[in-house]
Design a protein around this motif. Structure first.
Motif, PDB file in Angstrom:
ATOM      1  N   TYR A 378      44.829  20.833  28.919  1.00 57.15           N
ATOM      2  CA  TYR A 378      45.153  21.988  29.765  1.00 57.15           C
ATOM      3  C   TYR A 378      43.872  22.681  30.232  1.00 57.15           C
ATOM      4  N   GLY A 379      43.653  22.704  31.552  1.00 58.06           N
ATOM      5  CA  GLY A 379      42.475  23.357  32.116  1.00 58.06           C
ATOM      6  C   GLY A 379      41.169  22.644  31.854  1.00 58.06           C
ATOM      7  N   ALA A 380      41.238  21.357  31.539  1.00 56.76           N
ATOM      8  CA  ALA A 380      40.029  20.633  31.141  1.00 56.76           C
ATOM      9  C   ALA A 380      39.047  20.418  32.278  1.00 56.76           C
ATOM     10  N   HIS A 381      39.477  20.542  33.539  1.00 54.70           N
ATOM     11  CA  HIS A 381      38.602  20.224  34.665  1.00 54.70           C
ATOM     12  C   HIS A 381      38.518  21.366  35.675  1.00 54.70           C
ATOM     13  N   SER A 382      38.921  22.563  35.291  1.00 56.53           N
ATOM     14  CA  SER A 382      38.984  23.658  36.256  1.00 56.53           C
ATOM     15  C   SER A 382      37.633  23.933  36.905  1.00 56.53           C
ATOM     16  N   ARG A 383      36.592  24.085  36.099  1.00 53.78           N
ATOM     17  CA  ARG A 383      35.263  24.364  36.674  1.00 53.78           C
ATOM     18  C   ARG A 383      34.765  23.180  37.500  1.00 53.78           C
ATOM     19  N   GLU A 384      34.940  21.981  36.975  1.00 50.12           N
ATOM     20  CA  GLU A 384      34.480  20.782  37.685  1.00 50.12           C
ATOM     21  C   GLU A 384      35.127  20.692  39.068  1.00 50.12           C
ATOM     22  N   ILE A 385      36.434  20.951  39.132  1.00 48.35           N
ATOM     23  CA  ILE A 385      37.148  20.850  40.405  1.00 48.35           C
ATOM     24  C   ILE A 385      36.671  21.912  41.381  1.00 48.35           C
ATOM     25  N   LEU A 386      36.548  23.167  40.924  1.00 47.45           N
ATOM     26  CA  LEU A 386      36.147  24.232  41.844  1.00 47.45           C
ATOM     27  C   LEU A 386      34.704  24.069  42.305  1.00 47.45           C
ATOM     28  N   ARG A 387      33.839  23.538  41.448  1.00 42.33           N
ATOM     29  CA  ARG A 387      32.476  23.242  41.905  1.00 42.33           C
ATOM     30  C   ARG A 387      32.506  22.235  43.052  1.00 42.33           C
ATOM     31  N   SER A 388      33.366  21.211  42.905  1.00 44.95           N
ATOM     32  CA  SER A 388      33.452  20.192  43.958  1.00 44.95           C
ATOM     33  C   SER A 388      34.058  20.756  45.238  1.00 44.95           C
ATOM     34  N   GLU A 389      34.753  21.897  45.135  1.00 44.30           N
ATOM     35  CA  GLU A 389      35.320  22.550  46.312  1.00 44.30           C
ATOM     36  C   GLU A 389      34.365  23.573  46.920  1.00 44.30           C
ATOM     37  N   GLY A 390      33.166  23.695  46.354  1.00 44.40           N
ATOM     38  CA  GLY A 390      32.156  24.580  46.922  1.00 44.40           C
ATOM     39  C   GLY A 390      32.081  25.957  46.310  1.00 44.40           C
ATOM     40  N   PHE A 391      32.820  26.213  45.232  1.00 42.79           N
ATOM     41  CA  PHE A 391      32.750  27.511  44.572  1.00 42.79           C
ATOM     42  C   PHE A 391      31.487  27.578  43.712  1.00 42.79           C
ATOM     43  N   GLY A 392      30.795  28.699  43.752  1.00 41.25           N
ATOM     44  CA  GLY A 392      29.618  28.904  42.928  1.00 41.25           C
ATOM     45  C   GLY A 392      29.989  29.379  41.535  1.00 41.25           C
ATOM     46  N   GLU A 393      29.009  29.349  40.625  1.00 41.29           N
ATOM     47  CA  GLU A 393      29.281  29.714  39.236  1.00 41.29           C
ATOM     48  C   GLU A 393      29.732  31.170  39.106  1.00 41.29           C
ATOM     49  N   VAL A 394      29.118  32.062  39.900  1.00 46.71           N
ATOM     50  CA  VAL A 394      29.507  33.472  39.830  1.00 46.71           C
ATOM     51  C   VAL A 394      30.963  33.634  40.277  1.00 46.71           C
ATOM     52  N   GLN A 395      31.350  32.940  41.359  1.00 53.25           N
ATOM     53  CA  GLN A 395      32.731  32.995  41.821  1.00 53.25           C
ATOM     54  C   GLN A 395      33.695  32.471  40.761  1.00 53.25           C
ATOM     55  N   ILE A 396      33.328  31.361  40.162  1.00 51.26           N
ATOM     56  CA  ILE A 396      34.201  30.751  39.146  1.00 51.26           C
ATOM     57  C   ILE A 396      34.333  31.665  37.936  1.00 51.26           C
ATOM     58  N   ASP A 397      33.215  32.247  37.491  1.00 50.96           N
ATOM     59  CA  ASP A 397      33.270  33.172  36.363  1.00 50.96           C
ATOM     60  C   ASP A 397      34.188  34.351  36.674  1.00 50.96           C
ATOM     61  N   GLY A 398      34.145  34.832  37.929  1.00 54.46           N
ATOM     62  CA  GLY A 398      35.012  35.943  38.321  1.00 54.46           C
ATOM     63  C   GLY A 398      36.480  35.549  38.298  1.00 54.46           C
ATOM     64  N   LEU A 399      36.780  34.330  38.759  1.00 53.32           N
ATOM     65  CA  LEU A 399      38.166  33.842  38.732  1.00 53.32           C
ATOM     66  C   LEU A 399      38.669  33.735  37.301  1.00 53.32           C
ATOM     67  N   VAL A 400      37.806  33.272  36.391  1.00 51.48           N
ATOM     68  CA  VAL A 400      38.188  33.183  34.988  1.00 51.48           C
ATOM     69  C   VAL A 400      38.428  34.574  34.409  1.00 51.48           C
ATOM     70  N   ALA A 401      37.531  35.492  34.703  1.00 51.81           N
ATOM     71  CA  ALA A 401      37.629  36.843  34.157  1.00 51.81           C
ATOM     72  C   ALA A 401      38.908  37.551  34.613  1.00 51.81           C
ATOM     73  N   ARG A 402      39.334  37.289  35.840  1.00 52.93           N
ATOM     74  CA  ARG A 402      40.536  37.945  36.373  1.00 52.93           C
ATOM     75  C   ARG A 402      41.819  37.178  36.048  1.00 52.93           C
ATOM     76  N   GLY A 403      41.705  36.055  35.357  1.00 46.66           N
ATOM     77  CA  GLY A 403      42.874  35.295  34.947  1.00 46.66           C
ATOM     78  C   GLY A 403      43.482  34.451  36.064  1.00 46.66           C
ATOM     79  N   THR A 404      42.763  34.316  37.171  1.00 42.67           N
ATOM     80  CA  THR A 404      43.280  33.497  38.280  1.00 42.67           C
ATOM     81  C   THR A 404      43.240  32.022  37.928  1.00 42.67           C
ATOM     82  N   ILE A 405      42.203  31.622  37.176  1.00 44.61           N
ATOM     83  CA  ILE A 405      42.150  30.261  36.656  1.00 44.61           C
ATOM     84  C   ILE A 405      41.924  30.326  35.134  1.00 44.61           C
ATOM     85  N   VAL A 406      42.269  29.251  34.474  1.00 44.45           N
ATOM     86  CA  VAL A 406      41.923  29.050  33.076  1.00 44.45           C
ATOM     87  C   VAL A 406      41.035  27.827  33.022  1.00 44.45           C
ATOM     88  N   ALA A 407      39.848  27.965  32.445  1.00 38.97           N
ATOM     89  CA  ALA A 407      38.891  26.857  32.435  1.00 38.97           C
ATOM     90  C   ALA A 407      38.440  26.598  31.005  1.00 38.97           C
TER      91      ALA A 407
END
Length: 410
Positions: A378-407
């Motif tokens: 469950y959620g094993a590839h969330s960061r990997e997938i969003l990186r491949s979609e062009g999301f930066g680390e700061v954006q991804i961290d924000g999505l995790v913090a707000r509960g929009t994704i689970v990584a």
């Protein structure tokens, strides 16, 4: 292409967004993954696909139900909250680079979320959009749960076997889900071929009710064409639409299946001259009562004979005579048979250990062996997938913090 996908396959280079749960949808997208597509399984926060937590007969492996493990191999997992505007924005960005999206929401849920075909095809006209429902988009049943046993019961299938005074005879397998998965997969592949010509994607709609109706096309057509359709009798029947002695029989040891048999051949082999007499005195088609009695008598005559010897002996006697027959195995005896071995594979799980499951039913000898990977955690590839979609680390961290994704990946 990531290591989670088949190294070679006819769909290599295509990306599939998998918004499905349970069986019909996940089996369809798993088949696409086994053909080489990069399949991203998008799961909801709070546990994801409920099949992870709904074990069959209580059996789990690696923290997930085995039914989830065997329906989601060769996929990557992204946990994304599509009920939030931010989560839908992420999906909309991913749709721009996707080739296929498959979902099995109840009717109108996708529209409510703004992820229906019309909305997403406006963003990506090349998108092929597969939709699976229980009973279709309209009609009085459209919001009822599309579950296999319920559909077998609703569409009349369960009354094709058993006895007149007994329970309806439903299949123990989720055969409606499996057939629907094949149908939507075929539709998606056809739409991809059409896109190669037109440059545009399209929507593919399949209902589970449509799937079970297709499975019953011979029976339904025969029922509608008959002046007097067959009915269940006093002897157990596998199908009232098959000529006797079609069915399963108890033997002196084990059980025995007969599919097709000339009654004269059986009469000689089993020393049952009554079967030849019954063959010659088949009642007219319109006489339902007489036909039911005739069927019962054939089944009862054969059943009374087969109890006197083991199933294996009957198989050795009748199969060489051209009778279509088989010893009825349980899983233990079937899976120990050498014929079964080529349809089983052993996979490594990321949590450690291995498990054995069913191998892909479709193979492509020209491209070599297919690489198989386990169902994703469950959620094993969330960061990997969003990186491949062009999301930066700061954006991804924000999505995790707000509960929009689970990584769970780093």
């Amino acid at each position: 292409m990531t290591e989670n996908n088949v190294e070679k396959g006819p769909l290599t280079g295509l990306r599939v967004l998998d918004l499905t749960i349970a069986m019909a949808g996940p089996l369809c997208t798993q088949r696409l993954a086994e053909m080489g597509a990069d399949v991203i399984k998008i799961e909801a926060p709070g546990g994801g696909d409920f099949a992870r937590h709904a074990p069959m007969a209580g059996v789990t492996r690696f923290g997930d139900a085995t039914c989830f493990v065997t329906l989601n191999r060769n996929k990557r997992s992204l946990v994304l909250d599509l009920k939030s505007e931010e989560g839908r924005d992420v999906l909309n960005k991913m749709v721009l680079g996707a080739d296929v999206l498959v979902q099995n929401y109840r009717p109108h849920v996708a529209k409510k979320l703004g992820i229906d075909y019309e909305s997403l095809s406006a963003r990506n006209p090349r998108l092929v959009y597969g939709s699976i429902t229980g009973y279709g988009d309209e009609g009085p049943m459209k919001d009822r749960p599309g579950q296999d046993l319920l559909l077998q019961s609703f569409t009349g299938l369960a009354f094709n076997g058993g006895t007149a005074d007994g329970l309806p005879a439903a299949s123990p397998l989720y055969m409606v889900d499996v057939t629907a998965s094949h149908m939507v997969c075929e539709g998606v592949l056809a739409a991809l071929v059409a896109r190669g010509v037109s440059g545009r994607g399209q929507e593919v709609k399949v209902s589970m009710m449509g799937a079970i109706m297709e499975m019953q096309c011979q029976e339904v057509t025969s029922f509608l064409a008959a002046d007097a359709p067959p009915v269940r009798g006093t002897q157990p029947q596998v199908s009232i639409y098959q000529e006797p002695p079609y069915g399963l029989y108890k033997c002196g040891e084990g059980f025995f299946a007969i599919a097709q048999a000339d009654l004269d051949v059986l009469a000689r082999a089993l020393d049952l001259p009554a079967l030849s007499t019954l063959k010659a005195t088949r009642p007219p088609q319109g006489d339902v009562a007489a036909l039911t009695t005739w069927r019962d008598e054939i089944v009862g005559t054969v059943a009374a004979k087969l109890v006197h010897a083991p199933a294996a002996e009957w198989d050795a006697l009748l199969s060489p005579l051209g009778v279509w027959c088989m010893v009825a195995n349980d899983y233990a005896s079937f899976l120990a048979h050498p014929q079964a071995r080529e349809m089983l594979i052993e996979l490594d799980h990321p949590k450690g250990g291995t498990y054995t499951t069913v191998a892909p039913g479709i193979r492509f000898p020209a491209v070599g062996p297919q690489k198989m990977t386990s169902a994703p955690a469950y959620g094993a590839h969330s960061r990997e997938i969003l990186r491949s979609e062009g999301f930066g680390e700061v954006q991804i961290d924000g999505l995790v913090a707000r509960g929009t994704i689970v990584a769970l990946d780093a």
